[in-house]
Design a protein around this motif. Structure first.
Motif, PDB file in Angstrom:
ATOM      1  N   SER A   1      -0.817 -18.258  13.260  1.00  0.00           N
ATOM      2  CA  SER A   1       0.331 -18.671  13.892  1.00  0.00           C
ATOM      3  C   SER A   1       0.630 -20.089  13.561  1.00  0.00           C
ATOM      4  CB  SER A   1       0.036 -18.584  15.598  1.00  0.00           C
ATOM      5  OG  SER A   1       1.213 -19.222  16.282  1.00  0.00           O
ATOM      6  N   ALA A   2      -0.382 -20.978  13.680  1.00  0.00           N
ATOM      7  CA  ALA A   2      -0.227 -22.428  13.225  1.00  0.00           C
ATOM      8  C   ALA A   2       0.471 -22.651  11.693  1.00  0.00           C
ATOM      9  CB  ALA A   2      -1.420 -23.154  13.541  1.00  0.00           C
ATOM     10  N   VAL A   3      -0.233 -21.803  10.743  1.00  0.00           N
ATOM     11  CA  VAL A   3       0.175 -22.188   9.353  1.00  0.00           C
ATOM     12  C   VAL A   3       1.359 -21.304   9.220  1.00  0.00           C
ATOM     13  CG1 VAL A   3      -0.577 -21.187   6.897  1.00  0.00           C
ATOM     14  CG2 VAL A   3      -2.309 -22.173   8.593  1.00  0.00           C
ATOM     15  N   SER A   4       1.821 -20.177   9.850  1.00  0.00           N
ATOM     16  CA  SER A   4       2.926 -19.590   9.644  1.00  0.00           C
ATOM     17  C   SER A   4       4.205 -20.525  10.378  1.00  0.00           C
ATOM     18  CB  SER A   4       3.085 -18.445  10.486  1.00  0.00           C
ATOM     19  OG  SER A   4       2.196 -17.442   9.837  1.00  0.00           O
ATOM     20  N   GLN A   5       3.814 -21.124  11.346  1.00  0.00           N
ATOM     21  CA  GLN A   5       4.882 -22.252  11.610  1.00  0.00           C
ATOM     22  C   GLN A   5       4.782 -23.269  10.807  1.00  0.00           C
ATOM     23  OE1 GLN A   5       3.013 -23.193  15.760  1.00  0.00           O
ATOM     24  NE2 GLN A   5       5.000 -22.212  16.718  1.00  0.00           N
ATOM     25  N   LYS A   6       4.040 -23.827  10.485  1.00  0.00           N
ATOM     26  CA  LYS A   6       4.078 -25.192   9.331  1.00  0.00           C
ATOM     27  C   LYS A   6       4.618 -24.529   7.782  1.00  0.00           C
ATOM     28  CE  LYS A   6       0.840 -28.331   9.349  1.00  0.00           C
ATOM     29  NZ  LYS A   6       1.408 -29.476   9.595  1.00  0.00           N
ATOM     30  N   PHE A   7       4.319 -23.587   7.495  1.00  0.00           N
ATOM     31  CA  PHE A   7       5.068 -23.050   6.221  1.00  0.00           C
ATOM     32  C   PHE A   7       5.594 -21.673   6.334  1.00  0.00           C
ATOM     33  CE2 PHE A   7       0.632 -24.806   4.717  1.00  0.00           C
ATOM     34  CZ  PHE A   7       1.063 -25.925   4.645  1.00  0.00           C
ATOM     35  N   PRO A   8       6.836 -21.799   7.088  1.00  0.00           N
ATOM     36  CA  PRO A   8       7.683 -20.346   7.441  1.00  0.00           C
ATOM     37  C   PRO A   8       8.051 -19.891   6.366  1.00  0.00           C
ATOM     38  CG  PRO A   8       9.139 -22.500   8.031  1.00  0.00           C
ATOM     39  CD  PRO A   8       7.490 -23.178   7.644  1.00  0.00           C
TER      40      PRO A   8
ATOM     41  N   ASP B   1       8.011 -27.192   7.934  1.00  0.00           N
ATOM     42  CA  ASP B   1       9.077 -27.000   6.966  1.00  0.00           C
ATOM     43  C   ASP B   1      10.131 -26.286   7.600  1.00  0.00           C
ATOM     44  OD1 ASP B   1      10.268 -27.124   4.559  1.00  0.00           O
ATOM     45  OD2 ASP B   1       9.359 -25.530   3.639  1.00  0.00           O
ATOM     46  N   ASP B   2      11.401 -26.544   7.209  1.00  0.00           N
ATOM     47  CA  ASP B   2      12.575 -25.666   7.659  1.00  0.00           C
ATOM     48  C   ASP B   2      12.271 -24.261   7.493  1.00  0.00           C
ATOM     49  OD1 ASP B   2      13.596 -28.522   8.073  1.00  0.00           O
ATOM     50  OD2 ASP B   2      14.524 -28.403   6.107  1.00  0.00           O
ATOM     51  N   LYS B   3      12.697 -23.514   8.509  1.00  0.00           N
ATOM     52  CA  LYS B   3      12.473 -21.997   8.317  1.00  0.00           C
ATOM     53  C   LYS B   3      13.641 -21.570   7.761  1.00  0.00           C
ATOM     54  CE  LYS B   3      14.763 -21.275  13.110  1.00  0.00           C
ATOM     55  NZ  LYS B   3      14.392 -20.405  14.207  1.00  0.00           N
TER      56      LYS B   3
ATOM     57  N   SER C   1       8.456 -27.886   1.229  1.00  0.00           N
ATOM     58  CA  SER C   1       9.196 -28.937   0.730  1.00  0.00           C
ATOM     59  C   SER C   1       8.583 -30.339   1.328  1.00  0.00           C
ATOM     60  CB  SER C   1      10.523 -28.653   0.798  1.00  0.00           C
ATOM     61  OG  SER C   1      11.198 -28.711   2.288  1.00  0.00           O
ATOM     62  N   LYS C   2       7.983 -30.076   2.366  1.00  0.00           N
ATOM     63  CA  LYS C   2       7.440 -31.524   3.305  1.00  0.00           C
ATOM     64  C   LYS C   2       6.272 -32.103   2.693  1.00  0.00           C
ATOM     65  CE  LYS C   2      10.720 -30.339   6.332  1.00  0.00           C
ATOM     66  NZ  LYS C   2      12.071 -31.199   6.392  1.00  0.00           N
ATOM     67  N   ILE C   3       5.651 -31.353   1.736  1.00  0.00           N
ATOM     68  CA  ILE C   3       3.974 -31.768   1.404  1.00  0.00           C
ATOM     69  C   ILE C   3       4.015 -32.488   0.225  1.00  0.00           C
ATOM     70  CG2 ILE C   3       3.164 -30.277   2.787  1.00  0.00           C
ATOM     71  CD1 ILE C   3       2.381 -28.513   0.288  1.00  0.00           C
ATOM     72  N   LYS C   4       5.138 -32.945  -0.607  1.00  0.00           N
ATOM     73  CA  LYS C   4       5.330 -33.472  -1.982  1.00  0.00           C
ATOM     74  C   LYS C   4       4.506 -35.097  -1.725  1.00  0.00           C
ATOM     75  CE  LYS C   4       8.386 -35.027  -5.490  1.00  0.00           C
ATOM     76  NZ  LYS C   4       8.120 -36.568  -5.529  1.00  0.00           N
ATOM     77  N   ASP C   5       5.008 -35.693  -0.578  1.00  0.00           N
ATOM     78  CA  ASP C   5       4.237 -37.273  -0.548  1.00  0.00           C
ATOM     79  C   ASP C   5       2.911 -36.882  -0.244  1.00  0.00           C
ATOM     80  OD1 ASP C   5       4.140 -39.902   0.107  1.00  0.00           O
ATOM     81  OD2 ASP C   5       3.668 -39.107   2.256  1.00  0.00           O
ATOM     82  N   CYS C   6       2.238 -36.015   0.585  1.00  0.00           N
ATOM     83  CA  CYS C   6       0.836 -35.748   0.572  1.00  0.00           C
ATOM     84  C   CYS C   6       0.273 -35.456  -0.399  1.00  0.00           C
ATOM     85  CB  CYS C   6       0.588 -34.749   1.604  1.00  0.00           C
ATOM     86  SG  CYS C   6       1.237 -35.099   3.289  1.00  0.00           S
ATOM     87  N   CYS C   7       0.732 -34.759  -1.321  1.00  0.00           N
ATOM     88  CA  CYS C   7       0.366 -34.033  -2.645  1.00  0.00           C
ATOM     89  C   CYS C   7       0.009 -35.190  -3.599  1.00  0.00           C
ATOM     90  CB  CYS C   7       0.940 -32.747  -3.176  1.00  0.00           C
ATOM     91  SG  CYS C   7       0.648 -31.479  -1.964  1.00  0.00           S
ATOM     92  N   GLU C   8       0.817 -36.280  -3.557  1.00  0.00           N
ATOM     93  CA  GLU C   8       0.791 -37.232  -4.392  1.00  0.00           C
ATOM     94  C   GLU C   8      -0.280 -38.305  -4.042  1.00  0.00           C
ATOM     95  OE1 GLU C   8       5.014 -38.645  -4.337  1.00  0.00           O
ATOM     96  OE2 GLU C   8       5.524 -37.051  -5.748  1.00  0.00           O
ATOM     97  N   ARG C   9      -0.856 -38.191  -3.042  1.00  0.00           N
ATOM     98  CA  ARG C   9      -1.830 -39.170  -2.581  1.00  0.00           C
ATOM     99  C   ARG C   9      -3.240 -38.842  -3.181  1.00  0.00           C
ATOM    100  NH1 ARG C   9      -0.923 -40.504   3.843  1.00  0.00           N
ATOM    101  NH2 ARG C   9       1.365 -40.749   3.653  1.00  0.00           N
ATOM    102  N   PRO C  10      -4.221 -39.652  -3.167  1.00  0.00           N
ATOM    103  CA  PRO C  10      -5.473 -39.193  -3.662  1.00  0.00           C
ATOM    104  C   PRO C  10      -6.167 -38.103  -2.861  1.00  0.00           C
ATOM    105  CG  PRO C  10      -5.383 -41.645  -3.214  1.00  0.00           C
ATOM    106  CD  PRO C  10      -4.022 -41.058  -2.847  1.00  0.00           C
ATOM    107  N   VAL C  11      -7.003 -37.317  -3.409  1.00  0.00           N
ATOM    108  CA  VAL C  11      -7.432 -35.945  -2.749  1.00  0.00           C
ATOM    109  C   VAL C  11      -7.939 -36.432  -1.518  1.00  0.00           C
ATOM    110  CG1 VAL C  11      -8.735 -34.059  -3.252  1.00  0.00           C
ATOM    111  CG2 VAL C  11      -7.718 -35.063  -5.072  1.00  0.00           C
ATOM    112  N   VAL C  12      -8.516 -37.472  -1.369  1.00  0.00           N
ATOM    113  CA  VAL C  12      -9.081 -37.701   0.016  1.00  0.00           C
ATOM    114  C   VAL C  12      -8.322 -37.693   1.119  1.00  0.00           C
ATOM    115  CG1 VAL C  12      -9.644 -40.029  -0.260  1.00  0.00           C
ATOM    116  CG2 VAL C  12     -11.442 -38.646   1.082  1.00  0.00           C
ATOM    117  N   GLU C  13      -7.273 -38.136   0.819  1.00  0.00           N
ATOM    118  CA  GLU C  13      -6.136 -38.414   1.918  1.00  0.00           C
ATOM    119  C   GLU C  13      -5.165 -37.215   2.094  1.00  0.00           C
ATOM    120  OE1 GLU C  13      -4.008 -42.087   1.540  1.00  0.00           O
ATOM    121  OE2 GLU C  13      -5.570 -42.663  -0.070  1.00  0.00           O
ATOM    122  N   ARG C  14      -5.187 -36.224   1.248  1.00  0.00           N
ATOM    123  CA  ARG C  14      -4.357 -35.032   1.447  1.00  0.00           C
ATOM    124  C   ARG C  14      -4.219 -34.272   2.460  1.00  0.00           C
ATOM    125  NH1 ARG C  14      -4.553 -32.935  -4.912  1.00  0.00           N
ATOM    126  NH2 ARG C  14      -3.871 -34.660  -5.925  1.00  0.00           N
TER     127      ARG C  14
END
Length: 599
Positions: free
Chosen positions: A245-252, A324-326, A301-314
């Motif tokens: 449920s949580a993952v489906s909400q975050k990544f619709p 993300d927008d449904k 489309s919301k994780i671009k900034d996260c994925c540009e960080r060092p792996v430990v921060e992602r």
């Protein structure tokens, strides 16, 4: 010694691949698990996570003392990388770490009965060690931070040591906090140092940043301990349903097969993290994050900034990122799950698969709902199909399904609205009193201090969630309330409260909160004998700090209800107003104690 990771030294992970994380399969794939993880994580990160692991098991040990254990494990890892067939290299990682602990001299002197765990075989040995972890250790002194100037100089001269001691300090105080999150907090700390050490008022800047980091650590640790408790109590099926449920909400926008893959991998990672297996937890969590970041167009489309960080921060960043927008123009679920003539056929052919598809489709359409509400909806739908698909005319049987569903949703929303209206209208103090009255009547057997702590936590949840936009209040409040309920149910296991609490705690995960909300006063409770000493007041009521006076009055309210649980709201208000008037009157008198005695 440089046992703790440098943020700039963070590892390059091996390419992500879908693999079975179960230990038996891994052992078949890799002759030496320690060699495999060491090569995945790279030396500095491996040593960092090893330090975290030992600090969480051995919370009383010094940094230097644990460094010796880390060196032993690091030496073995290097040996196994050179020769995977060498002795000791085929051992599972948890066994290697626990063997190292059990070989410590004077283990019993420092940890008492915990040393008895060493006589057990794995995995019981690990379960035994986990039971001795202390969530809020009072034997660790509050951290005394050096002056800002000293910290900045230490960062400049001994960056590795400073960050290492930070990770060690966080780990031993938060034994259930996952290694990826601890290293993410270390990154936050480094960013704070980089910014604040350039400011004119370094002290003020650092104090503000450190306060935020401490609050974040406390919040994340609480959620991690809660997740482990749910996994342990309810098992994989419920835990996967929650994550689905949580993952489906975050990544619709993500397909169901991709969501299922993430859920299955998350389930395996949580098993590792909750078992204290922080090296594998770190490696597999980072690998999953790398996989998600390699498919940003698929996930969000919301994780671009996260994925540009060092792996430990992602991973922590992705956990906290907004939904993300449904997708636009999603078809109505009524057609697929109510009106479709093949509903029963689909349900009976693949019971779990059909329901997981329903949870996925419903969750991605309703980011405003809590996962608990969505799982209640799914459970209600499952129960309806189990009944209706046995009848001659299933369609007639579940014809009112949407109406019944909307009724339950409205009831849940009304609970949130009623409580937020009460808080916003009357303020925190009156809201807390109302909660204390309500829950003291429901569970009068609980200690006064625990009821007060519970009331304050619930008030804090109200304050946090009721100020959010309406479409986020339900998810926020029910999510945090379930953590409070989980803690109360853990108490129920060791110190039974009453039959009503036992019934709610044994209910299915999704229905626990409604059960506690609907719980009536405990009519089987026999109040203790009246003790007049409880109502002896003196000048301290006037001279004590305001916070202490308030706490004393709240405890008095709880104890009054424990002795007179049948009191009405009007009677309670009359007594409370009389008490306030008495305090105001007597605190103005010369002889305060005499006044209280007369009143």
């Amino acid at each position: 010694m440089k046992w703790v990771t440098l943020i700039s030294f963070l590892f390059l992970l091996s390419s992500a691949k879908s693999r079975n994380l179960q230990r038996a399969a891994r052992d078949a794939e890799h002759k030496s698990e320690i060699a495999h993880r060491y090569q995945d994580l790279k030396p500095e990160t491996f040593k960092a996570v090893s330090m975290i692991t030992f600090a969480q098991y051995l919370q009383k040990c010094s940094y230097d003392g644990l460094s010796k254990l880390v060196k032993d494990v690091d030496d073995l890892a290097q040996k196994c990388v050179a020769d995977e067939n060498a002795p000791e290299c085929s051992k599972p990682l948890p066994t290697i770490f626990l063997d190292e602990i059990c070989q410590m001299e004077k283990l019993r002197d420092s940890y008492g009965a915990m040393a008895d765990c060493c006589s057990k075989a794995d995995p019981e040995r690990n379960t035994c060690f986990l039971s001795f972890k202390v969530p809020q250790p009072d034997f660790i002194k509050p951290y005394e931070s050096p002056s800002a100037d000293v910290i900045c100089k230490e960062y400049q001269d001994n960056r590795v040591s400073l960050l290492g001691h930070f990770a060690y300090s966080v780990a031993r105080r938060n034994p259930f906090l996952y290694a990826p999150s601890i290293l993410s907090l270390a990154a936050d700390y480094e960013h704070a140092l980089q910014k604040c050490c350039k400011e004119s008022d370094v002290e003020a800047c650092l104090n503000e940043k450190k306060t935020a980091i401490k609050e974040k650590a406390k919040k994340v640790a609480m959620k991690h301990q809660y997740a482990c408790g749910i996994l342990q109590k309810y098992g994989d099926r419920t835990f996967k349903a929650i994550k689905l449920s949580a993952v489906s909400q975050k990544f619709p926008k993500t397909s169901l097969p991709e969501v299922r893959k993430v859920v299955n991998d998350l389930n395996d990672v949580y098993h590792e993290c909750c078992a204290g297996d922080m090296v594998e937890c770190m490696d597999d969590r980072a690998e999953l994050t790398t996989y998600i970041c390699s498919k940003q167009d698929v996930f969000s489309s919301k994780i671009k900034d996260c994925c540009e960080r060092p792996v430990v921060e992602r991973s922590q960043c992705i956990t906290e990122v907004e939904f993300d927008d449904k997708p636009e123009d999603l078809p109505s679920l009524v057609e697929r799950y109510i009106e479709d003539k093949e509903v029963c056929k689909s349900f009976e052919a693949d019971h779990d698969g059909f329901l997981s598809e329903f949870v996925y489709e419903y969750s991605r359409r309703h980011p405003e709902f809590s996962t608990q509400l969505i799982l209640r909806i799914a459970k209600g739908y499952e129960t309806l199909l189990e009944k209706c698909c046995k009848t001659d005319n299933p369609a007639d049987c579940y014809a009112n399904a949407v109406e019944d569903l909307n009724k339950h949703i409205q009831e849940t929303q009304d609970v949130v609205k009623t409580n937020c209206d009460l808080l916003n209208t009357h303020g925190e103090a009156e809201f807390l009193k109302a909660l204390l009255v309500r829950y003291t009547k429901k569970m009068p057997q609980v200690s006064t201090d625990t009821l007060l702590e519970m009331g304050k936590r619930m008030t804090g949840i109200g304050t946090k969630c009721c100020q959010l936009p309406e479409n986020k209040r339900l998810s926020c409040s029910e999510g945090y309330l379930n953590i409070v309920i989980q803690d109360m149910c853990k108490r129920q296991e060791t110190t039974p409260i009453n039959d009503n609490v036992a019934r709610c705690c044994s209910d299915s995960y999704a229905y626990r909160r409604p059960c506690f909300t609907a719980m009536e006063a405990d009519t089987s409770y026999t109040p203790p004998a009246f003790n007049p000493d409880m109502f002896n007041f003196d000048s301290q009521l006037c001279t004590a700090p305001a916070a202490d006076r308030e706490t004393g009055q709240l405890k008095l309210l709880i104890n009054l209800i424990k002795r007179k649980p049948q009191m009405t709201e009007e009677q309670i208000k009359t007594i409370a107003d009389g008490f306030t008037a008495m305090v105001e009157k007597c605190c103005k008198q010369t002889d305060i104690d005499t006044c209280f005695g007369e009143e």
